[in-house]
Design a protein around this motif. Structure first.
Motif, short mmCIF file in Angstrom:
data_model
loop_
_atom_site.label_atom_id
_atom_site.label_comp_id
_atom_site.label_asym_id
_atom_site.label_seq_id
_atom_site.Cartn_x
_atom_site.Cartn_y
_atom_site.Cartn_z
N THR A 185 1.07 -1.30 -0.01
CA THR A 185 -0.02 -0.17 -0.19
C THR A 185 1.09 1.37 0.27
O THR A 185 2.09 0.93 0.87
N VAL A 186 0.72 2.51 -0.64
CA VAL A 186 1.46 3.39 -0.48
C VAL A 186 0.24 4.37 0.71
O VAL A 186 -1.42 4.84 0.51
N ASP A 187 0.82 4.37 2.02
CA ASP A 187 0.62 5.28 3.28
C ASP A 187 -0.58 4.69 3.68
O ASP A 187 -2.27 4.54 3.23
N LYS A 188 -0.42 3.66 4.11
CA LYS A 188 -1.61 2.42 5.40
C LYS A 188 -1.83 3.49 6.64
O LYS A 188 -2.84 2.62 7.35
N ARG A 189 -1.17 4.19 6.88
CA ARG A 189 -1.86 4.94 7.98
C ARG A 189 -3.07 4.55 8.79
O ARG A 189 -3.79 4.63 9.79
N ALA A 190 -3.86 5.36 8.26
CA ALA A 190 -5.07 5.39 7.96
C ALA A 190 -6.07 4.61 7.54
O ALA A 190 -7.08 4.31 7.96
N PHE A 240 9.89 3.30 2.49
CA PHE A 240 11.13 2.81 2.21
C PHE A 240 11.42 3.03 1.06
O PHE A 240 12.89 3.01 0.82
N VAL A 241 10.69 4.13 0.52
CA VAL A 241 11.50 4.73 -0.38
C VAL A 241 10.10 6.32 -0.85
O VAL A 241 9.80 6.72 0.46
N ASN A 242 12.05 6.89 -1.06
CA ASN A 242 11.34 9.03 -1.53
C ASN A 242 11.79 9.15 -2.17
O ASN A 242 13.52 8.94 -2.82
N VAL A 243 11.29 10.16 -3.23
CA VAL A 243 11.86 10.25 -3.70
C VAL A 243 11.53 11.53 -3.98
O VAL A 243 12.20 12.87 -4.85
N LYS A 244 10.86 12.49 -3.08
CA LYS A 244 10.95 13.73 -2.31
C LYS A 244 12.22 14.38 -2.03
O LYS A 244 12.44 15.81 -2.49
N GLY A 245 12.58 14.03 -1.63
CA GLY A 245 13.34 13.97 -0.93
C GLY A 245 13.14 15.30 0.72
O GLY A 245 12.52 14.43 1.12
N LEU A 246 14.34 15.84 1.34
CA LEU A 246 13.47 16.57 2.56
C LEU A 246 13.86 17.62 2.19
O LEU A 246 13.32 18.82 1.00
N ASN A 247 12.45 18.49 2.81
CA ASN A 247 11.80 19.19 3.27
C ASN A 247 12.87 20.84 3.30
O ASN A 247 13.85 20.22 3.63
N ASP A 258 6.33 10.95 0.38
CA ASP A 258 5.76 10.79 -1.57
C ASP A 258 4.57 10.25 -1.53
O ASP A 258 3.86 9.13 -0.63
N GLY A 259 3.95 10.83 -2.53
CA GLY A 259 1.94 10.43 -2.93
C GLY A 259 2.02 9.22 -3.58
O GLY A 259 3.09 9.70 -4.18
N MET A 260 1.04 8.60 -4.12
CA MET A 260 0.82 8.07 -4.86
C MET A 260 1.69 7.70 -6.78
O MET A 260 1.90 7.49 -7.16
N ALA A 261 1.00 9.51 -6.85
CA ALA A 261 1.26 10.55 -8.04
C ALA A 261 2.97 10.47 -8.01
O ALA A 261 3.10 10.15 -9.15
N SER A 262 3.05 11.46 -7.47
CA SER A 262 5.00 11.33 -6.98
C SER A 262 5.64 9.68 -7.54
O SER A 262 6.48 9.30 -8.49
#
Length: 349
Positions: A107-112, A135-142, A150-154
């Protein structure tokens, strides 16, 4: 409550088509879930199922919680969309598939999602539910230096295909308020089907890289995240460590016993060896049992037989000199005959 089942086909990235079954019938759910379970058993590489959930509209006054409306499952090029809010809430086949069969979901983001399923008394084991965001990140740091989720679209745009960059834009936010309507609109149904399919395809791509780039350092076959040992190898390693500790403890115990035995042997040998080195003559009782000849033979004292033999030789003239100093001195001085018969040689009377 009206029962319904629809079979649709939608086009995804690359012009591929996916088959979609949309239903609220328990019999239909059971049929396709059995098909998924069979696929899962036959699968060797992509042994997981894509999972996504949609909820009812949110209360603007926040007085009531929204709840589970739609459950989407995806495997291979197939998607099963279950309209949960238009069932009686039992759905034994769906409940069993989610929590009792040991199937791994991604799943992408299972918290809710975890909370909504918990309200329905459905609990997927934690080890069987993978959150791709963890365990996967494409946006990096804020700007504050924290890792952005990351959201599903990104994720889909970076990992699957760039066409997914418009995935959310084509679906207006207000359409999220219509997951309760029956049946779902084509727009909502297509969005729900693609969400589940993308969840599955994301992990297919990620699992491919994990399988060849990040693998279990133990077995090299059963891959896992970030190069950690897989469950099987981790269990084996724990057993090996336990066996090594037990063996070390047993060796230490045996060494202690050996040292104790050696010390006891040394203690027993010590008195005997000291007696042998310090005793120059046999004990009084032992000497009493010996006659003189035996004692002389067993000691370093001059032998009486040698003494009298030498003396006899000096009297008979067999030797020029005797070992006896008295007889030797008398012979050298050519002493006169003595009245002492003991000092006179035989034949000189």
């Amino acid at each position: 409550m009206q029962a319904f089942t629809q079979i649709r086909t939608f086009t995804v990235h690359g012009g591929k088509e996916i088959d979609v079954v949309y239903t609220n019938e328990e019999e239909t759910m059971s049929k396709y879930l059995k098909m998924y379970a069979q696929w899962y058993a036959e699968e060797e590489e992509n042994k997981f199922v894509g999972l996504d959930l949609e909820y009812t509209r949110e209360d603007p006054n926040h007085e009531e919680d929204n709840y589970l409306a739609v459950v989407q499952l995806s495997m291979r090029n197939h998607v099963l969309v279950c309209h949960y809010s238009w069932t009686n809430g039992e759905c034994p086949a769906l409940r069993s598939f989610l929590q009792n069969q040991g199937i791994v979901f991604c799943t992408v983001d299972k918290r809710a999602d975890f909370i909504k399923l918990y309200y329905e008394k459905i609990i997927i084991p934690r080890e069987n539910w993978i959150d791709i965001q963890e365990f996967v990140n494409v946006k990096g740091l804020n700007e504050r230096g924290k890792l952005m989720r990351d959201g599903m679209a990104s994720l889909a745009t970076s990992i699957i295909d760039e066409s997914y960059s418009q995935m959310k834009d084509k679906f207006p936010p207000e359409r999220h308020n219509y997951w309760e309507e029956q049946p779902l609109s084509d727009l909502n149904l297509e969005y729900a089907a693609k969400d589940a399919y993308v969840s599955y395809q994301l992990y297919v791509k990620i699992w491919f890289f994990l399988r060849y780039l990040v693998f279990c350092p133990g077995c090299k076959k059963e891959d896992t995240l970030r190069g950690h040992l897989c469950a099987k190898c981790n269990k084996a390693e724990i057993e090996v460590e336990r066996a090594q500790k037990n063996a070390a403890a047993e060796i230490a115990r045996l060494n202690a016993e050996l040292a104790s035995v050696q010390a006891e042997l040394a203690r027993l040998k010590a008195p005997a060896s000291s007696d042998n080195t310090q005793q120059t003559s046999p004990p009084h009782g032992k000497r009493r049992k010996m006659n003189d000849e035996q004692w002389l033979e067993s000691s370093d004292a001059p032998k009486s037989s040698d003494y009298w033999q030498n003396l006899r030789k000096s009297w008979t003239g067999d030797e020029q000199k005797s070992d006896d100093p008295w007889t030797t001195e008398m012979s050298d001085q050519q002493s006169p005959k003595s009245d002492n018969p003991w000092l006179t040689k035989p034949g000189n009377y």
